[in-house]
Design an enzyme around this catalytic site. Structure first.
Site, PDB file in Angstrom:
ATOM      1  NE  ARG A  14      41.759  41.695  34.252  1.00 27.30           N
ATOM      2  CZ  ARG A  14      42.372  42.477  34.897  1.00 27.30           C
ATOM      3  NH1 ARG A  14      42.654  42.321  36.145  1.00 27.30           N
ATOM      4  NH2 ARG A  14      42.871  43.915  34.395  1.00 27.30           N
ATOM      5  CG  ASP A  15      40.708  45.270  37.697  1.00 31.65           C
ATOM      6  OD1 ASP A  15      40.622  45.082  38.998  1.00 31.65           O
ATOM      7  OD2 ASP A  15      41.598  46.348  37.207  1.00 31.65           O
ATOM      8  CG  HIS A  18      40.730  41.349  41.479  1.00 29.69           C
ATOM      9  ND1 HIS A  18      41.467  40.267  41.776  1.00 29.69           N
ATOM     10  CD2 HIS A  18      41.428  41.860  40.221  1.00 29.69           C
ATOM     11  CE1 HIS A  18      42.472  40.209  41.261  1.00 29.69           C
ATOM     12  NE2 HIS A  18      42.464  40.869  40.313  1.00 29.69           N
ATOM     13  CB  SER A 169      48.688  47.200  39.754  1.00 26.34           C
ATOM     14  OG  SER A 169      48.963  47.023  38.540  1.00 26.34           O
ATOM     15  CG  HIS A 196      44.570  49.191  34.139  1.00 24.38           C
ATOM     16  ND1 HIS A 196      43.422  48.507  33.690  1.00 24.38           N
ATOM     17  CD2 HIS A 196      44.446  48.887  35.577  1.00 24.38           C
ATOM     18  CE1 HIS A 196      42.728  47.686  34.609  1.00 24.38           C
ATOM     19  NE2 HIS A 196      43.598  48.022  35.985  1.00 24.38           N
ATOM     20  CG  HIS A 198      43.426  50.064  40.249  1.00 22.98           C
ATOM     21  ND1 HIS A 198      42.238  49.233  40.582  1.00 22.98           N
ATOM     22  CD2 HIS A 198      43.873  49.132  39.320  1.00 22.98           C
ATOM     23  CE1 HIS A 198      42.367  48.184  39.851  1.00 22.98           C
ATOM     24  NE2 HIS A 198      43.417  48.198  39.158  1.00 22.98           N
TER      25      HIS A 198
END
Length: 339
Positions: A14-15, A18, A169, A196, A198
């Site tokens: 999913r991520d 991108h 995010s 989550h 990054h």
């Protein structure tokens, strides 16, 4: 801490979408899921980078429909749960959640901007009433104070969320930022808390560890970091570090290493790196998924993409406002012409 269980969720499909402009194919999803199942990954998240119903000209048109990607994943998963990311407004209950339910989705991660949890109520309740697992997810969480995050998280808990996840995010956090937020949530919520990460500032693993130090019990990780911008916490590294520290994940270490190698060679176009632009994206607090479109548009207008990111950050732009990238680049170009 020895023996404490940490639930790992893998949003690579999913991520990571991108990073390949939402061009993952059903064959790639199927092959990845077979190997993820073998590695005993607890949850695999599948779909367009912005979640169910997000394929569009503005956000990026996907190579395959949600139905095709979910069907490919579902046929390959037996013990691993199938998850989806849902942003109300991009997704609707009738058009997207009900078909996802029919497709066999197990975990519905219902997300909103960090100050807009009110929009998630019907979606969380729908998943719970259908007998499925529902998470509440607060995106761009660096844009709110710990106290505001708690207020929004408590709304999601009241709606029926069974786990509360905050997303870094933009890759903006340092470990102390994570400890303050996760610690406050753990102390005041009656449901598990997840994180989550990054990697824009190189802190994804450190931030994930900071989260569990203060009580988080769920972490996201992507194979080879496959995700938006500089990528996510690297799944195989995360598992290795957790196992060294004595945590249990239930994941087969050798097979998660094999999964990462497969992802690098058969799924990813390039392995995420912390580029100079990614660093600026993290510092400016801009959504990591803006890296590719902002770079392209800045080149089109012959302006410095770093200036674009800092202006986007000043304006507080969030996912779904991709059209403002064009507006900012055009304004910078005109400003330079008249300077």
């Amino acid at each position: 801490m020895t023996g404490k269980r940490i639930l790992i969720s893998d949003p690579s499909l999913r991520d990571g979408n991108h990073a390949v402009r939402h061009q993952l194919t059903p064959d790639q999803v199927r092959a990845y899921c077979i190997r993820a199942e073998a590695a005993h990954i607890p949850v695999i998240e599948v779909g367009h980078g912005n979640g169910l119903g997000a394929s569009s000209l503005q956000l990026g048109e996907a190579a395959a429909s949600d139905a095709q990607l979910l069907a490919a994943a579902r046929e390959s998963l037996k013990n691993t749960q199938l998850g989806v990311h849902i942003i109300p407004g991009f997704a609707t209950i009738e058009k997207d959640l009900k078909p996802a339910l029919d497709a066999g989705v197990d975990v519905f991660r219902v997300a909103s901007h960090c100050t807009e949890a009110d929009v998630t109520d019907r979606f969380i309740m729908f998943a719970r009433n259908a007998g499925k697992t529902a998470y509440g997810v607060l995106m761009m969480s660096h844009m709110a104070s710990p106290e505001v995050l708690l207020e929004e998280a408590q709304k999601m808990e009241a709606y029926g969320a069974e786990t509360l996840v905050i997303m870094d995010s933009a890759g903006n956090y340092l470990p102390d930022d994570v400890r303050r937020r996760i610690g406050l949530l753990v102390e005041n919520l009656d449901i598990p808390v997840g994180f989550h990460a990054h990697n824009n500032l190189g802190c994804a693993i450190a931030n994930s560890l900071a989260a569990i130090e203060v009580g988080a019990t769920m972490l996201d990780g992507c194979s080879r970091g496959f995700g938006a911008g500089a990528g996510n916490a690297q799944l195989e590294v995360l598992v290795a570090v957790l196992h060294r520290l004595g945590y249990e994940t239930g994941i087969d270490f050798y097979k998660v290493l094999d999964l990462a190698t497969f992802a690098e060679t058969e799924v990813m176009e390039t392995v995420p790196i912390i580029s100079s632009t990614s660093v600026v994206s993290g510092l400016s607090g801009v959504f990591s998924g803006f890296l590719k479109p902002a770079t392209r548009i800045a080149n089109d207008f012959n302006v410095d993409v770093r200036d674009v990111f800092f202006e986007l950050g000043r304006r507080g732009v969030v996912a779904g406002q991709e059209d403002i990238i064009l507006e900012v680049a055009e304004a910078l170009s005109k400003r330079r012409q008249f300077a």
